[in-house]
Design an enzyme around this catalytic site. Structure first.
Site, PDB file in Angstrom:
ATOM      1  N   GLU A 290       0.822  -1.213   0.000  1.00 59.94           N
ATOM      2  CA  GLU A 290       0.000   0.000   0.000  1.00 59.94           C
ATOM      3  C   GLU A 290       0.854   1.260   0.000  1.00 59.94           C
ATOM      4  O   GLU A 290       0.868   2.000   0.973  1.00 59.94           O
ATOM      5  CB  GLU A 290      -0.872   0.046   1.258  1.00 59.94           C
ATOM      6  CG  GLU A 290      -1.714  -1.160   1.474  1.00 59.94           C
ATOM      7  CD  GLU A 290      -2.298  -1.181   2.877  1.00 59.94           C
ATOM      8  OE1 GLU A 290      -3.416  -1.654   3.017  1.00 59.94           O
ATOM      9  OE2 GLU A 290      -1.637  -0.700   3.818  1.00 59.94           O
ATOM     10  N   PRO A 291       1.564   1.537  -1.077  1.00 63.62           N
ATOM     11  CA  PRO A 291       2.370   2.746  -1.107  1.00 63.62           C
ATOM     12  C   PRO A 291       1.501   4.004  -1.241  1.00 63.62           C
ATOM     13  O   PRO A 291       0.548   4.024  -2.014  1.00 63.62           O
ATOM     14  CB  PRO A 291       3.216   2.556  -2.373  1.00 63.62           C
ATOM     15  CG  PRO A 291       2.383   1.675  -3.255  1.00 63.62           C
ATOM     16  CD  PRO A 291       1.645   0.756  -2.322  1.00 63.62           C
ATOM     17  N   GLY A 292       1.818   4.992  -0.452  1.00 62.37           N
ATOM     18  CA  GLY A 292       1.143   6.289  -0.578  1.00 62.37           C
ATOM     19  C   GLY A 292       2.184   7.328  -0.957  1.00 62.37           C
ATOM     20  O   GLY A 292       2.293   7.759  -2.110  1.00 62.37           O
ATOM     21  N   ARG A 330       3.235  20.073   7.565  1.00 62.09           N
ATOM     22  CA  ARG A 330       4.124  18.996   8.013  1.00 62.09           C
ATOM     23  C   ARG A 330       5.319  19.484   8.834  1.00 62.09           C
ATOM     24  O   ARG A 330       5.789  18.778   9.716  1.00 62.09           O
ATOM     25  CB  ARG A 330       4.588  18.140   6.822  1.00 62.09           C
ATOM     26  CG  ARG A 330       3.427  17.357   6.209  1.00 62.09           C
ATOM     27  CD  ARG A 330       3.863  16.355   5.161  1.00 62.09           C
ATOM     28  NE  ARG A 330       4.606  15.253   5.738  1.00 62.09           N
ATOM     29  CZ  ARG A 330       5.914  15.075   5.625  1.00 62.09           C
ATOM     30  NH1 ARG A 330       6.647  15.929   4.923  1.00 62.09           N
ATOM     31  NH2 ARG A 330       6.500  14.058   6.186  1.00 62.09           N
ATOM     32  N   TYR A 334       5.654  17.879  12.525  1.00 65.87           N
ATOM     33  CA  TYR A 334       6.797  17.076  12.951  1.00 65.87           C
ATOM     34  C   TYR A 334       8.119  17.480  12.311  1.00 65.87           C
ATOM     35  O   TYR A 334       8.945  16.634  12.003  1.00 65.87           O
ATOM     36  CB  TYR A 334       6.544  15.558  12.824  1.00 65.87           C
ATOM     37  CG  TYR A 334       5.609  15.085  11.734  1.00 65.87           C
ATOM     38  CD1 TYR A 334       4.377  14.536  12.064  1.00 65.87           C
ATOM     39  CD2 TYR A 334       5.956  15.163  10.387  1.00 65.87           C
ATOM     40  CE1 TYR A 334       3.505  14.069  11.079  1.00 65.87           C
ATOM     41  CE2 TYR A 334       5.092  14.701   9.405  1.00 65.87           C
ATOM     42  CZ  TYR A 334       3.871  14.160   9.755  1.00 65.87           C
ATOM     43  OH  TYR A 334       3.021  13.703   8.789  1.00 65.87           O
ATOM     44  N   CYS A 361      -1.165  33.871  11.166  1.00 62.15           N
ATOM     45  CA  CYS A 361      -0.933  34.494  12.459  1.00 62.15           C
ATOM     46  C   CYS A 361      -0.639  33.408  13.468  1.00 62.15           C
ATOM     47  O   CYS A 361      -1.505  33.009  14.262  1.00 62.15           O
ATOM     48  CB  CYS A 361      -2.148  35.293  12.874  1.00 62.15           C
ATOM     49  SG  CYS A 361      -2.434  36.619  11.725  1.00 62.15           S
ATOM     50  N   GLU A 362       0.572  32.883  13.403  1.00 60.53           N
ATOM     51  CA  GLU A 362       0.956  31.719  14.191  1.00 60.53           C
ATOM     52  C   GLU A 362       2.466  31.569  14.004  1.00 60.53           C
ATOM     53  O   GLU A 362       2.926  31.381  12.876  1.00 60.53           O
ATOM     54  CB  GLU A 362       0.186  30.506  13.615  1.00 60.53           C
ATOM     55  CG  GLU A 362       0.635  29.150  14.072  1.00 60.53           C
ATOM     56  CD  GLU A 362       0.342  28.909  15.546  1.00 60.53           C
ATOM     57  OE1 GLU A 362      -0.812  29.104  15.964  1.00 60.53           O
ATOM     58  OE2 GLU A 362       1.283  28.548  16.262  1.00 60.53           O
TER      59      GLU A 362
HETATM   60  C1  LIG Z   1      -0.587   5.688   5.667  1.00 63.13           C
HETATM   61  C2  LIG Z   1      -0.756   4.267   5.342  1.00 63.13           C
HETATM   62  C3  LIG Z   1      -0.170   3.748   4.196  1.00 63.13           C
HETATM   63  C4  LIG Z   1       0.717   4.559   3.289  1.00 63.13           C
HETATM   64  O1  LIG Z   1       1.924   4.860   3.888  1.00 63.13           O
HETATM   65  P1  LIG Z   1       3.050   5.649   3.058  1.00 63.13           P
HETATM   66  O2  LIG Z   1       4.125   5.873   4.024  1.00 63.13           O
HETATM   67  O3  LIG Z   1       2.429   6.894   2.574  1.00 63.13           O
HETATM   68  O4  LIG Z   1       3.465   4.745   1.932  1.00 63.13           O
HETATM   69  C5  LIG Z   1      -0.415   2.422   3.900  1.00 63.13           C
HETATM   70  N1  LIG Z   1      -1.192   1.654   4.691  1.00 63.13           N
HETATM   71  C6  LIG Z   1      -1.777   2.131   5.791  1.00 63.13           C
HETATM   72  C7  LIG Z   1      -2.631   1.253   6.615  1.00 63.13           C
HETATM   73  C8  LIG Z   1      -1.567   3.440   6.166  1.00 63.13           C
HETATM   74  O5  LIG Z   1      -2.132   3.905   7.275  1.00 63.13           O
END
Ligand SMILES: *Cc1c(COP(=O)(O)O)cnc(C)c1O
Length: 432
Positions: A290-292, A330, A334, A361-362
């Site tokens: 599951e790459p995001g 971001r 962090y 304003c922060e």
């Molecule tokens: C956020 C998340 C991802 C994606 O993570 P990345 O670091 O963006 O690749 C995949 N699976 C789950 C369950 C997540 O919460």
């Protein structure tokens, strides 16, 4: 440069995916998010191709759409043959509106509401990734009510510390996500799922964290997950059809971040998994990843226009831009690192040390500290923050009633609006 889709024109303008960044600001206004469709598609293909090659044809990468969710991105990843993850009804609605094939959609989150579950079943969601016992029972309740059998995976915590930031580490036993293997909770929850007639348990999921560079982390997680799979076969005769290894591969925000060869990593994980399966005498399940971030981050950058340049001799210098924490929280969240460039003065030497700050304003509204820009930086210059394709637009707010930025897609010689700029009418739409 940190990504190969960046270059500089002979007159010192930053080019992104071949597009002239200064021209983009002239055409679409400031500030804006730019996305490089070719880079995005390239990143999808790396996962699709190498997963099929090394895990087999039943493997499938899922785009974790919380990284950046809007209709066109679902169309693009769908056309590349990927599935998707959603973590809320809002993301699901967006995917559905874009015509995403929902049988390839997985519903995550550590707390799906009853309304989420009912809506997702009504939409025909492919899978829920159930976090815990309560959720399995709630999904079963709605599956019974609707007279269907719902496919699920169960999210497990393999108990791994991925050596990343605490805020994005999710695979440890004490995590708010998932059911832990070592405490026996994972097995207990599996038994419950197997006892539900309207639930089809298809397998297990884990996600160790985000911005991970260390391939050992995946190998360790995979090993723990597979021995759990073997235990479930031994104890209950349960055949795990799918094993979802989560997302998390790191991207390069600065030159200091290492380059990851994702195809090579996938190959390594596949080799390890296959060997383990033989040893444990189980079939290799269909693999999901599951790459995001690694799909969208370097396919995006943000362009701003510089405003006040404040020099406080012997203390600090500030360059203010016409955006900030509402479009990129971001650093405030962090202290994320970013590379910041002066997009219209790429041929000048960068020796002016400054903090690049937003317009809110922060005091915490900072995009990056200790940045070097050309000392001629002045009002009207174009500031580029690189690698903002992930977790920027999707985390954006309207703080100070600042309209959200548009996303402009560049694709070779073409460019088009994928998300339009918010108007003041948009911002006040729900005010009575
Ligand atoms: C956020 C998340 C991802 C994606 O993570 P990345 O670091 O963006 O690749 C995949 N699976 C789950 C369950 C997540 O919460």
């Amino acid at each position: 440069m940190i990504c190969e889709n960046l270059s500089v024109s002979s007159d010192g303008i930053l080019l992104f995916g071949g597009a002239n960044t200064v021209d983009m600001i002239k055409k679409y206004g400031s500030p804006l998010y730019l996305m490089d469709e070719r880079r995005l598609r390239h990143n999808c293909r790396v996962y699709v191709d190498s997963m099929k090659k090394y895990f087999g044809d039943d493997a499938l990468p899922l785009y974790a759409s919380k990284a950046n969710s809007f209709k066109q991105i679902y169309r693009i990843v769908a056309s590349e043959g990927m599935g998707t993850d959603v973590v809320s009804s809002g993301e699901l609605y967006t995917a559905k509106s874009a015509g995403f094939p929902l049988e390839k959609a997985y519903f995550h989150s550590n707390n799906k509401t009853d309304a989420d579950i009912e809506y997702a079943i009504d939409c025909g969601i492919g899978y829920f990734v159930a976090d815990n016992e309560e959720e399995i029972c709630a999904i079963d309740h709605f599956a019974v009510k609707k007279g269907i059998t719902q496919k699920i995976l169960i999210r497990l915590t393999p108990g791994i510390d991925p050596h990343t930031y605490e805020a994005v580490a999710t695979g440890k036993v004490d995590s708010k996500f998932g059911s832990a293997i070592v405490t026996g909770e994972a097995e207990r929850v599996t038994k419950i799922a197997l006892s539900k007639k309207n639930i089809e348990l298809c397998g297990f999921h884990c996600h160790v964290g985000s911005q991970v560079f260390d391939s050992d982390v995946y190998l360790a997680a995979a090993e723990i997950m597979l021995s759990f799979v073997a235990d479930m076969k031994k104890n209950y005769g349960f055949e795990t059809k799918q094993l979802n290894l989560g997302g998390g591969y790191g991207v390069r925000y600065t030159e200091k971040d290492p380059v990851i060869d994702i195809a090579e990593n996938i190959k390594l994980v596949a080799e390890t998994l296959k060997k383990l399966c033989e040893k444990l005498d189980i079939d290799l399940p269909a693999i999901r990843m599951e790459p995001g971030r690694s799909i969208v981050a370097d396919a995006g950058l943000t362009l701003y226009t510089a405003g006040s340049v404040k020099r406080i001799p012997e203390y600090k210098n500030y360059v203010s831009v016409d955006g900030g924490m509402p479009d990129n929280p971001r650093y405030a969240l962090y202290q994320s690192s970013y590379t910041v460039l002066l997009a219209n003065k790429m041929n000048e030497k960068s020796d002016f040390l400054c903090s690049v700050v937003g317009r809110c304003c922060e005091s915490g509204d900072i995009l990056q500290e200790n940045v070097y820009l050309p000392s001629s930086v002045t009002r009207g210059d174009i500031v580029a923050v690189l690698t903002t394709g992930a977790y920027n637009y999707s985390m954006a707010s309207n703080y100070n009633r600042i309209p959200r930025l548009p996303t402009i897609m560049v694709n070779g010689n073409e460019d088009y609006v994928a998300v339009r700029r918010e108007s003041f009418e948009d911002i006040t739409r729900n005010d009575m």
